[in-house]
Design a protein around this motif. Structure first.
Motif, PDB file in Angstrom:
ATOM      1  N   HIS A  27      27.911  35.674  50.251  1.00 36.32           N
ATOM      2  CA  HIS A  27      28.921  35.689  49.202  1.00 36.32           C
ATOM      3  C   HIS A  27      30.331  35.363  49.689  1.00 36.32           C
ATOM      4  CE1 HIS A  27      26.003  37.054  46.352  1.00 36.32           C
ATOM      5  NE2 HIS A  27      25.664  38.058  47.136  1.00 36.32           N
ATOM      6  N   LYS A  28      30.497  35.069  50.959  1.00 39.55           N
ATOM      7  CA  LYS A  28      31.819  34.744  51.499  1.00 39.55           C
ATOM      8  C   LYS A  28      32.375  33.525  50.759  1.00 39.55           C
ATOM      9  CE  LYS A  28      35.192  34.850  54.494  1.00 39.55           C
ATOM     10  NZ  LYS A  28      36.320  35.639  54.124  1.00 39.55           N
ATOM     11  N   GLY A  29      33.560  33.665  50.245  1.00 48.10           N
ATOM     12  CA  GLY A  29      34.208  32.550  49.570  1.00 48.10           C
ATOM     13  C   GLY A  29      33.860  32.410  48.100  1.00 48.10           C
TER      14      GLY A  29
ATOM     15  N   ARG B 185      39.389  34.254  44.931  1.00 51.39           N
ATOM     16  CA  ARG B 185      38.321  34.725  45.817  1.00 51.39           C
ATOM     17  C   ARG B 185      38.019  36.190  45.506  1.00 51.39           C
ATOM     18  NH1 ARG B 185      38.789  33.030  51.872  1.00 51.39           N
ATOM     19  NH2 ARG B 185      39.132  35.259  51.925  1.00 51.39           N
ATOM     20  N   ILE B 186      36.765  36.495  45.292  1.00 55.81           N
ATOM     21  CA  ILE B 186      36.366  37.849  44.910  1.00 55.81           C
ATOM     22  C   ILE B 186      36.758  38.861  45.973  1.00 55.81           C
ATOM     23  CG2 ILE B 186      34.380  39.343  44.411  1.00 55.81           C
ATOM     24  CD1 ILE B 186      33.143  36.825  43.033  1.00 55.81           C
ATOM     25  N   GLU B 187      36.659  38.492  47.245  1.00 55.99           N
ATOM     26  CA  GLU B 187      36.995  39.445  48.304  1.00 55.99           C
ATOM     27  C   GLU B 187      38.493  39.753  48.361  1.00 55.99           C
ATOM     28  OE1 GLU B 187      36.428  35.661  51.078  1.00 55.99           O
ATOM     29  OE2 GLU B 187      35.161  36.509  49.535  1.00 55.99           O
ATOM     30  N   ASP B 188      39.326  38.968  47.672  1.00 55.22           N
ATOM     31  CA  ASP B 188      40.769  39.230  47.622  1.00 55.22           C
ATOM     32  C   ASP B 188      41.157  40.175  46.489  1.00 55.22           C
ATOM     33  OD1 ASP B 188      41.130  37.552  49.775  1.00 55.22           O
ATOM     34  OD2 ASP B 188      41.675  35.817  48.552  1.00 55.22           O
ATOM     35  N   ILE B 189      40.244  40.448  45.572  1.00 58.45           N
ATOM     36  CA  ILE B 189      40.554  41.267  44.403  1.00 58.45           C
ATOM     37  C   ILE B 189      40.460  42.747  44.765  1.00 58.45           C
ATOM     38  CG2 ILE B 189      39.802  41.876  42.067  1.00 58.45           C
ATOM     39  CD1 ILE B 189      38.844  38.929  41.822  1.00 58.45           C
ATOM     40  N   LEU B 190      41.513  43.496  44.420  1.00 61.06           N
ATOM     41  CA  LEU B 190      41.531  44.939  44.659  1.00 61.06           C
ATOM     42  C   LEU B 190      40.687  45.660  43.619  1.00 61.06           C
ATOM     43  CD1 LEU B 190      45.341  45.447  45.327  1.00 61.06           C
ATOM     44  CD2 LEU B 190      43.524  45.250  47.022  1.00 61.06           C
ATOM     45  N   TYR B 191      40.927  45.320  42.339  1.00 63.04           N
ATOM     46  CA  TYR B 191      40.157  45.931  41.258  1.00 63.04           C
ATOM     47  C   TYR B 191      40.240  45.089  40.000  1.00 63.04           C
ATOM     48  CZ  TYR B 191      44.638  47.946  39.702  1.00 63.04           C
ATOM     49  OH  TYR B 191      45.941  48.128  39.291  1.00 63.04           O
ATOM     50  N   PHE B 192      39.298  45.356  39.107  1.00 63.49           N
ATOM     51  CA  PHE B 192      39.239  44.739  37.780  1.00 63.49           C
ATOM     52  C   PHE B 192      39.490  45.850  36.779  1.00 63.49           C
ATOM     53  CE2 PHE B 192      36.306  42.435  40.510  1.00 63.49           C
ATOM     54  CZ  PHE B 192      36.593  41.105  40.251  1.00 63.49           C
TER      55      PHE B 192
ATOM     56  N   GLU C 291      31.418  42.280  35.683  1.00 62.65           N
ATOM     57  CA  GLU C 291      30.609  43.082  36.601  1.00 62.65           C
ATOM     58  C   GLU C 291      29.316  42.353  36.967  1.00 62.65           C
ATOM     59  OE1 GLU C 291      29.237  47.721  37.018  1.00 62.65           O
ATOM     60  OE2 GLU C 291      29.469  46.900  35.011  1.00 62.65           O
ATOM     61  N   GLU C 292      28.684  41.715  36.001  1.00 63.34           N
ATOM     62  CA  GLU C 292      27.467  40.946  36.273  1.00 63.34           C
ATOM     63  C   GLU C 292      27.757  39.728  37.135  1.00 63.34           C
ATOM     64  OE1 GLU C 292      25.768  40.012  32.459  1.00 63.34           O
ATOM     65  OE2 GLU C 292      25.367  42.117  32.004  1.00 63.34           O
ATOM     66  N   ASP C 293      28.891  39.061  36.882  1.00 64.53           N
ATOM     67  CA  ASP C 293      29.252  37.857  37.630  1.00 64.53           C
ATOM     68  C   ASP C 293      29.584  38.141  39.095  1.00 64.53           C
ATOM     69  OD1 ASP C 293      28.896  36.364  35.356  1.00 64.53           O
ATOM     70  OD2 ASP C 293      31.044  36.184  34.897  1.00 64.53           O
ATOM     71  N   VAL C 294      30.170  39.299  39.360  1.00 63.55           N
ATOM     72  CA  VAL C 294      30.634  39.603  40.727  1.00 63.55           C
ATOM     73  C   VAL C 294      29.786  40.694  41.379  1.00 63.55           C
ATOM     74  CG1 VAL C 294      32.996  38.881  40.259  1.00 63.55           C
ATOM     75  CG2 VAL C 294      32.376  41.282  39.987  1.00 63.55           C
ATOM     76  N   LYS C 295      28.540  40.803  40.993  1.00 66.23           N
ATOM     77  CA  LYS C 295      27.670  41.860  41.518  1.00 66.23           C
ATOM     78  C   LYS C 295      27.644  41.800  43.049  1.00 66.23           C
ATOM     79  CE  LYS C 295      23.871  44.392  39.819  1.00 66.23           C
ATOM     80  NZ  LYS C 295      24.652  45.469  39.289  1.00 66.23           N
ATOM     81  N   ARG C 296      28.250  42.781  43.668  1.00 63.84           N
ATOM     82  CA  ARG C 296      28.301  42.929  45.120  1.00 63.84           C
ATOM     83  C   ARG C 296      28.168  44.415  45.430  1.00 63.84           C
ATOM     84  NH1 ARG C 296      28.808  38.502  43.739  1.00 63.84           N
ATOM     85  NH2 ARG C 296      30.094  36.801  44.461  1.00 63.84           N
TER      86      ARG C 296
END
Length: 153
Positions: free
Chosen positions: A36-38, A54-61, A87-92
């Protein structure tokens, strides 16, 4: 653990090979990170420019007045769709529910402290504190406890 690196000629041949006797928690995390990187999600700046975040840059939704937003360390982006769709799109494994209206990136939490009635306050990398409701506090605690756990997956 050994690390082998090779230079290749074509970008489409890039990849990571994991070799293990048994899939441990550490290897599972490395696998998820590499897969999931990137990864990105589309959002809109305050002047309505469509950008890739980038999802890994997001603190919270967070959902505010029916609109979903993504918060990074220094920016706010409006997202299309509802929070459950995000939540479904960024499931991590590192994106967890903090409340009915909020998802939090566990990797961006600096510290957690208890609040009244079983709730938690999470201090984010940018210094902001968010409230984690009692319903989701256990999941957040479990995430931090598993980092100290050496059990196999």
């Amino acid at each position: 653990m050994r690390v082998i690196e090779r230079t290749i000629e074509h970008p489409e041949d890039e990849g990571v090979i994991l070799e293990y006797v048994k899939l441990t928690k550490d290897f599972a995390e490395i696998k998820e990170y590499v897969k999931h990187k990137g990864d990105t999600i589309m959002g809109y700046t305050q002047d309505n420019a469509c950008v890739s975040i980038r999802i890994e840059d997001i603190l919270y939704f967070e959902t505010v007045d029916g609109n979903a937003f993504a918060y990074t360390a220094d920016e706010l982006y409006k997202l299309s769709g509802r929070l459950y769709q995000v939540e479904e799109d960024v499931k991590r494994s590192y994106i967890c529910r903090a409340s009915k209206t909020m998802l939090v990136n566990m990797d961006k939490i600096e510290s957690v402290r208890t609040a009244l009635n079983g709730r938690l306050y999470a201090k984010m990398e940018n210094g902001e504190e968010i409230l984690i409701t009692r319903k989701y506090a256990k999941e957040i605690e479990d995430y931090f406890m598993k980092e100290d756990d050496n059990e196999r997956v």
